[in-house]
Design an enzyme around this catalytic site. Structure first.
Site, PDB file in Angstrom:
ATOM      1  N   ASP A   1       0.882  -1.167   0.021  1.00 57.65           N
ATOM      2  CA  ASP A   1      -0.077   0.060   0.027  1.00 57.65           C
ATOM      3  C   ASP A   1       0.954   1.403   0.057  1.00 57.65           C
ATOM      4  O   ASP A   1       0.218   2.551  -0.133  1.00 57.65           O
ATOM      5  CB  ASP A   1      -1.131   0.058   1.130  1.00 57.65           C
ATOM      6  CG  ASP A   1      -0.206  -0.195   2.397  1.00 57.65           C
ATOM      7  OD1 ASP A   1       0.932  -0.182   2.476  1.00 57.65           O
ATOM      8  OD2 ASP A   1      -1.184   0.132   3.637  1.00 57.65           O
ATOM      9  N   SER A   2       2.395   1.039   0.065  1.00 61.03           N
ATOM     10  CA  SER A   2       3.217   2.138  -0.214  1.00 61.03           C
ATOM     11  C   SER A   2       2.737   2.887  -1.640  1.00 61.03           C
ATOM     12  O   SER A   2       3.133   4.090  -1.900  1.00 61.03           O
ATOM     13  CB  SER A   2       4.546   1.573  -0.115  1.00 61.03           C
ATOM     14  OG  SER A   2       4.813   0.548  -1.082  1.00 61.03           O
TER      15      SER A   2
ATOM     16  N   ASP B   1      -1.035  -6.122   0.002  1.00 60.51           N
ATOM     17  CA  ASP B   1      -1.336  -5.466   1.077  1.00 60.51           C
ATOM     18  C   ASP B   1      -2.731  -5.314   1.318  1.00 60.51           C
ATOM     19  O   ASP B   1      -3.395  -4.906   0.323  1.00 60.51           O
ATOM     20  CB  ASP B   1      -0.768  -3.913   1.345  1.00 60.51           C
ATOM     21  CG  ASP B   1       0.685  -4.119   2.159  1.00 60.51           C
ATOM     22  OD1 ASP B   1       0.910  -5.097   2.952  1.00 60.51           O
ATOM     23  OD2 ASP B   1       1.363  -3.034   2.023  1.00 60.51           O
TER      24      ASP B   1
ATOM     25  N   LYS C   1      -1.290  -9.157   3.166  1.00 61.87           N
ATOM     26  CA  LYS C   1      -0.367  -8.877   4.449  1.00 61.87           C
ATOM     27  C   LYS C   1      -1.052  -7.840   5.077  1.00 61.87           C
ATOM     28  O   LYS C   1      -1.964  -7.010   4.790  1.00 61.87           O
ATOM     29  CB  LYS C   1       1.010  -8.149   3.726  1.00 61.87           C
ATOM     30  CG  LYS C   1       1.815  -7.553   5.019  1.00 61.87           C
ATOM     31  CD  LYS C   1       3.072  -7.124   4.522  1.00 61.87           C
ATOM     32  CE  LYS C   1       3.303  -6.140   3.728  1.00 61.87           C
ATOM     33  NZ  LYS C   1       3.035  -4.933   4.466  1.00 61.87           N
TER      34      LYS C   1
ATOM     35  N   GLU D   1      -1.189  -5.346   8.844  1.00 58.38           N
ATOM     36  CA  GLU D   1      -0.398  -4.734  10.015  1.00 58.38           C
ATOM     37  C   GLU D   1      -1.206  -4.718  11.298  1.00 58.38           C
ATOM     38  O   GLU D   1      -2.251  -4.500  11.514  1.00 58.38           O
ATOM     39  CB  GLU D   1      -0.307  -3.116   9.473  1.00 58.38           C
ATOM     40  CG  GLU D   1       0.634  -3.001   8.309  1.00 58.38           C
ATOM     41  CD  GLU D   1       0.805  -1.557   7.872  1.00 58.38           C
ATOM     42  OE1 GLU D   1       0.153  -0.587   8.776  1.00 58.38           O
ATOM     43  OE2 GLU D   1       1.193  -1.239   6.759  1.00 58.38           O
TER      44      GLU D   1
ATOM     45  N   GLU E   1       9.507  -3.688  10.447  1.00 58.89           N
ATOM     46  CA  GLU E   1       9.932  -2.576   9.685  1.00 58.89           C
ATOM     47  C   GLU E   1      10.681  -1.672  10.842  1.00 58.89           C
ATOM     48  O   GLU E   1       9.841  -1.415  11.809  1.00 58.89           O
ATOM     49  CB  GLU E   1       8.755  -1.919   9.085  1.00 58.89           C
ATOM     50  CG  GLU E   1       9.016  -0.625   8.314  1.00 58.89           C
ATOM     51  CD  GLU E   1       8.094  -0.109   7.411  1.00 58.89           C
ATOM     52  OE1 GLU E   1       7.014  -0.608   7.238  1.00 58.89           O
ATOM     53  OE2 GLU E   1       8.074   1.143   6.853  1.00 58.89           O
TER      54      GLU E   1
HETATM   55  O1  KIV Z   1       3.517  -1.058   1.556  1.00 58.56           O
HETATM   56  C1  KIV Z   1       4.775  -1.275   1.535  1.00 58.56           C
HETATM   57  O2  KIV Z   1       5.396  -1.285   0.410  1.00 58.56           O
HETATM   58  C2  KIV Z   1       5.087  -2.312   2.537  1.00 58.56           C
HETATM   59  C3  KIV Z   1       6.786  -2.461   2.879  1.00 58.56           C
HETATM   60  C4  KIV Z   1       7.112  -1.301   3.355  1.00 58.56           C
HETATM   61  C5  KIV Z   1       7.114  -3.534   3.390  1.00 58.56           C
HETATM   62  O3  KIV Z   1       4.603  -2.727   3.537  1.00 58.56           O
END
Ligand code: KIV
Length: 262
Positions: free
Chosen positions: A41-42, A81, A110, A112, A179
Site C-alpha cells: 500500500d506504499s 497489502d 499482508k 499490519e 519494519e
Molecule cells: O507497503 C509497503 O510497501 C510495505 C513495505 C514497506 C514492506 O508494506
C-alpha cells in the site's frame, strides 16, 4: 510456493521481497531473482502521491494487483497489502476483502498489527487464505505513532513485539515483515520464531529483506529513509531521456526516416 519460502528459513537461504505495482515492472522483477512480489500500500505514496498510506482503498489494491498478476510471468509468490480499514474492525469484512484481493490475483495478503487484529487474521486463515503479518513501524498507524521513526526502543515495546510475533505465528501467518526496528531486536525475533522474518530497516540478521522498489531504483525522491540502498538512479536516467526526446522533437531530429512508414 509458500512451502518454498518456509524451506528457505530452514536452509538459511535469504528471502528477497520487493514491492511491485504495475505490469511492466512485474515482468522485469519476475525475471530478476525475486522470491516474493509485494503489492504494497506504499503505492499510495509512490504511485498516487499521497502523504501516507491511509487514503489507499480496496479498489486501488485490486487494480494494482491485477496489473502485477498479469506481468508476473514466472509466477513468483504474489502478496498484496490489505489497505487501512479493510480488515481491522470486523473479521467478516476482513474475509470479504481478502477474497477480493485473491480474486484479483494475489496468492496471499499482508496485514499490519498484532494481538489487536488476531480475530481478523484467524478468520482469513480459516478461509485458507495465506497471511503475512507486519509489525514494528506500521505505516497504517502513522497518526498514532506520530512519524516514521525507529520502533521498539524500550523493554516494554520489545516485549510487546515478541508477544505479537508469537501470537501471529500461533494463528498461522506464514511470515512476518518487521519494519524499522533495532537490528538486535529483529535478530532475537528471527531466532525465536519458526516462520521467516523479512526485514525493512530491521538490520542484517532477518531471514529476508524487503524494499520499496521506487526507493531502491531511485525513482521516488521525496524522502529516503536511512535503511534504503539506491541500486539505480532511474529518476535521473528518465529525466535525461525525456529531455533528449523533447529536444529532438523541437529541433526536428526525431522522428527519423527509420521511424516512419512508407
Ligand atoms: O507497503 C509497503 O510497501 C510495505 C513495505 C514497506 C514492506 O508494506
Amino acid at each position: 510456493m509458500i512451502s518454498n519460502i518456509l524451506d528457505m528459513k530452514s536452509k538459511k537461504e535469504k528471502i528477497v521481497m520487493l514491492t511491485c505495482y504495475d505490469f511492466s515492472m512485474a515482468k522485469i522483477f519476475s525475471n530478476s531473482g525475486i522470491d516474493i512480489l509485494l503489492v504494497g500500500d506504499s503505492l499510495g505514496m509512490v504511485k498516487l502521491g499521497y502523504k501516507d498510506t491511509l487514503g489507499v482503498t480496496m479498489d486501488d489494491m485490486v487494480h494494482h494487483t491485477k496489473a502485477v498478476k498479469n506481468g508476473n510471468i514466472n509466477n513468483i509468490l504474489l502478496v498484496t497489502d490489505m489497505p487501512y480499514m479493510s480488515y481491522e474492525q470486523d473479521s467478516k469484512q476482513a474475509v470479504i476483502n481478502a477474497k477480493k484481493l485473491i480474486s484479483a490475483g494475489a496468492d496471499a495478503v499482508k496485514v499490519e498489527g498484532g494481538k489487536e487484529i488476531l480475530d481478523s487474521v484467524k478468520a482469513i486463515i480459516d478461509e485458507k487464505i495465506p497471511v503475512v503479518g507486519h509489525l514494528g513501524l506500521m505505516p497504517q498507524s502513522i497518526n498514532k505513532i506520530g512519524g516514521y521513526k525507529v520502533q521498539c526502543r524500550d523493554e516494554e515495546a520489545i516485549k510487546k513485539l515478541l508477544e505479537d510475533s508469537l501470537a501471529l505465528q500461533q494463528v498461522g501467518v506464514f511470515s512476518i515483515v518487521l519494519e524499522c526496528i533495532p537490528e538486535q531486536v529483529a535478530k532475537d525475533i528471527t531466532e525465536k520464531l519458526d516462520i521467516p522474518i523479512i526485514g525493512i530497516g530491521a538490520g542484517r540478521y532477518c531471514d529476508g529483506q524487503v524494499l520499496v522498489s521506487d526507493d531502491m531504483l531511485g525513482i521516488f525522491s521525496d524522502f529516503t529513509p536511512k535503511f534504503v540502498k539506491k541500486y539505480a538512479q532511474l529518476s535521473q536516467t528518465i529525466t535525461d531521456a525525456v529531455k533528449e526526446y523533447s529536444q529532438e522533437v523541437k529541433n526536428g531530429k526525431f522522428p527519423q526516416e527509420s521511424n516512419t512508414y512508407k
